[in-house]
Design an enzyme around this catalytic site. Structure first.
Site, PDB file in Angstrom:
ATOM      1  N   ASP A  45     -16.243   7.514   1.486  1.00 61.74           N
ATOM      2  CA  ASP A  45     -15.219   7.696  -0.060  1.00 61.74           C
ATOM      3  C   ASP A  45     -15.101   6.001  -1.504  1.00 61.74           C
ATOM      4  OD1 ASP A  45     -13.261   9.042   1.280  1.00 61.74           O
ATOM      5  OD2 ASP A  45     -12.659   6.687   2.341  1.00 61.74           O
ATOM      6  N   ASN A 124      -8.757   5.813  -7.325  1.00 63.41           N
ATOM      7  CA  ASN A 124      -7.950   5.035  -6.498  1.00 63.41           C
ATOM      8  C   ASN A 124      -6.704   4.138  -6.617  1.00 63.41           C
ATOM      9  OD1 ASN A 124      -8.813   6.029  -3.824  1.00 63.41           O
ATOM     10  ND2 ASN A 124     -10.086   4.201  -3.709  1.00 63.41           N
ATOM     11  N   ARG A 150       3.768 -13.891 -10.885  1.00 65.71           N
ATOM     12  CA  ARG A 150       2.804 -14.864 -10.400  1.00 65.71           C
ATOM     13  C   ARG A 150       2.626 -14.808  -9.009  1.00 65.71           C
ATOM     14  NH1 ARG A 150       7.119 -16.905 -12.788  1.00 65.71           N
ATOM     15  NH2 ARG A 150       6.269 -18.405 -14.871  1.00 65.71           N
ATOM     16  N   ASP A 152      -1.226 -13.763  -6.550  1.00 69.15           N
ATOM     17  CA  ASP A 152      -2.673 -12.813  -6.882  1.00 69.15           C
ATOM     18  C   ASP A 152      -2.819 -11.544  -7.392  1.00 69.15           C
ATOM     19  OD1 ASP A 152      -3.124 -14.855  -4.854  1.00 69.15           O
ATOM     20  OD2 ASP A 152      -3.351 -13.825  -3.229  1.00 69.15           O
ATOM     21  N   ALA A 187       0.321 -10.833  -3.069  1.00 69.88           N
ATOM     22  CA  ALA A 187       0.690 -12.372  -2.655  1.00 69.88           C
ATOM     23  C   ALA A 187       1.630 -12.378  -3.807  1.00 69.88           C
ATOM     24  CB  ALA A 187      -0.939 -12.536  -2.292  1.00 69.88           C
TER      25      ALA A 187
END
Ligand code: NAP
Length: 270
Positions: A45, A124, A150, A152, A187
Site C-alpha cells: 500500500d 489515506n 490536547r 498526541d 491519545a
C-alpha cells in the site's frame, strides 16, 4: 492503452515489473510515464501511496491498479502470479474501449501559514501531531468551535484510509462509496480539566473541519507517508475534495468488504 509502473524497489517487485513490460509489449500496451491511462503499483500500500502522489495532478486521467508483492496490500487486487492475466485483461479493455473504474473520495487539506495557503490531497489521511510537546489545538466543525484538543494528535482520514492509521486509532471502517471524512483522536488527554469528545466523528462531504494549533507551536504535518515539521501554521481545513477522486481500474470485481475480510480476518467464514 498507455501505462506506467511504480514499484517498491525490492528484487521481487523489479522482476515483476520487467515481466509486465514484456507482457505489455506482447499485448500492445504502451509505456508512457507522463500521461498513462493506468498506473500499475507493484509492492504494498505504501507503493500505491507513492504512485497516488506522483500522479495527484492527473487524477481525472489516471486509474490505479495494484499488484502486491509480500506485505499487506490492502489496495492491491492482484497477486504476482496473475500478472499475465492482468496484462490480457488490460489489452481486452483497450480493444473494447471499455475501462471500468471505481472512484473514491480523497481528503483536501488547506494549510494556512504566515506565507499563504497550501493545498494537498491525501489518499489515506492527514495527521497533525505535536513535536516534543503535547499538541494543543482548537477544533471547529463548520465554522463553529467544537472542542479544545490536547494530546498526541488528530487524524483525518478518507474512507480508503479508514482501514489504515484510522483503524489503529479505533476509527470506523467506512465504505469508500460514501463521500465522507473521519476525525479520530490520537491519545487525547481527558480528565476534569481537559475534555474532548473521545469518539471518532464522520463528516459528510458538505461539512468541513478547521484545526487551529496554538500559535507558533512546533507541529508535525503528515499527508499519507509525507511528513513535514513547521511552526508557522495558523489553521488547517479538511474536507472531502470537491470534484477530485481517486480512480481504481476494476478488471474484475473485488468487493470492499471481501478486501477487508482478507486483509484483517484472513480466512473464509464457516
Ligand atoms: P508503513 O509504516 O511502512 O506502513 C504502514 C502499514 O499500513 C503497512 O502495513 C501498509 O500496508 C498499511 N496500509 C497503508 N495504507 C493502508 C490502507 N489504506 N488500508 C490498510 N492498510 C494500509 O508506512 P508507509 O508505507 O509509509 O504508509 C504510510 C501509511 O502508514 C499512512 O498513510 C498511515 O495510514 C499508515 N500508518 C499507520 C500507523 C498505525 O496504524 N499505527 C501509524 C503511522 C502510519 P503495506 O504493508 O501493504 O504497505
Amino acid at each position: 492503452m498507455k501505462y506506467n509502473v511504480i514499484h517498491r524497489g525490492d528484487e521481487i517487485s523489479i522482476d515483476l515489473m520487467q515481466r509486465f513490460h514484456q507482457l505489455a509489449g506482447q499485448h500492445g500496451l504502451q509505456l508512457d510515464e507522463q500521461s498513462p491511462d493506468i498506473v500499475l503499483s507493484i509492492g504494498g500500500d505504501g507503493t500505491l501511496l507513492h504512485a497516488f502522489h506522483q500522479y495527484s495532478a492527473k487524477l481525472d486521467d489516471v486509474a490505479f491498479v495494484g499488484i502486491h508483492t509480500g506485505r499487506l496490500g490492502f489496495f492491491a487486487d492482484w497477486k504476482p502470479d496473475e500478472v499475465e492475466h492482468l496484462a490480457r485483461l488490460m489489452h481486452e479493455s483497450a480493444a473494447s474501449g471499455n475501462l471500468q473504474v471505481v472512484k473514491y473520495p480523497v481528503v483536501e487539506i488547506q494549510i494556512t501559514t504566515e506565507s499563504g495557503i497550501e493545498t494537498h490531497l491525501a489518499l489515506n489521511e492527514f495527521t497533525l501531531k505535536g513535536v516534543e510537546v503535547t499538541l494543543v489545538a482548537e477544533l471547529h466543525i463548520n465554522d463553529e468551535p467544537f472542542e479544545t484538543f490536547r494530546g498526541d494528535g488528530i487524524c483525518i482520514s478518507t474512507p480508503c484510509g479508514s482501514t489504515a492509521y484510522n483503524k489503529s486509532l479505533g476509527g470506523a471502517i467506512v465504505h469508500p462509496s460514501l463521500d465522507a471524512i473521519q476525525i479520530a483522536e490520537i491519545a487525547s488527554i481527558n480528565n476534569r480539566v481537559y475534555r474532548t469528545l473521545g469518539s471518532p466523528v464522520i463528516l459528510p462531504k458538505h461539512h468541513h473541519c478547521d484545526i487551529y494549533p496554538k500559535a507558533h507551536q512546533h507541529v508535525l504535518l503528515a499527508v499519507d507517508h509525507l511528513n513535514v515539521q513547521r511552526s508557522d501554521v495558523i489553521s488547517i481545513r479538511c474536507l472531502v475534495a470537491a470534484g477530485r477522486k481517486v480512480r481504481f481500474a476494476r478488471f474484475r470485481p473485488f468487493p470492499f468488504w471481501s478486501r477487508v475480510r482478507e486483509a484483517f480476518i484472513g480466512y473464509e467464514p464457516k
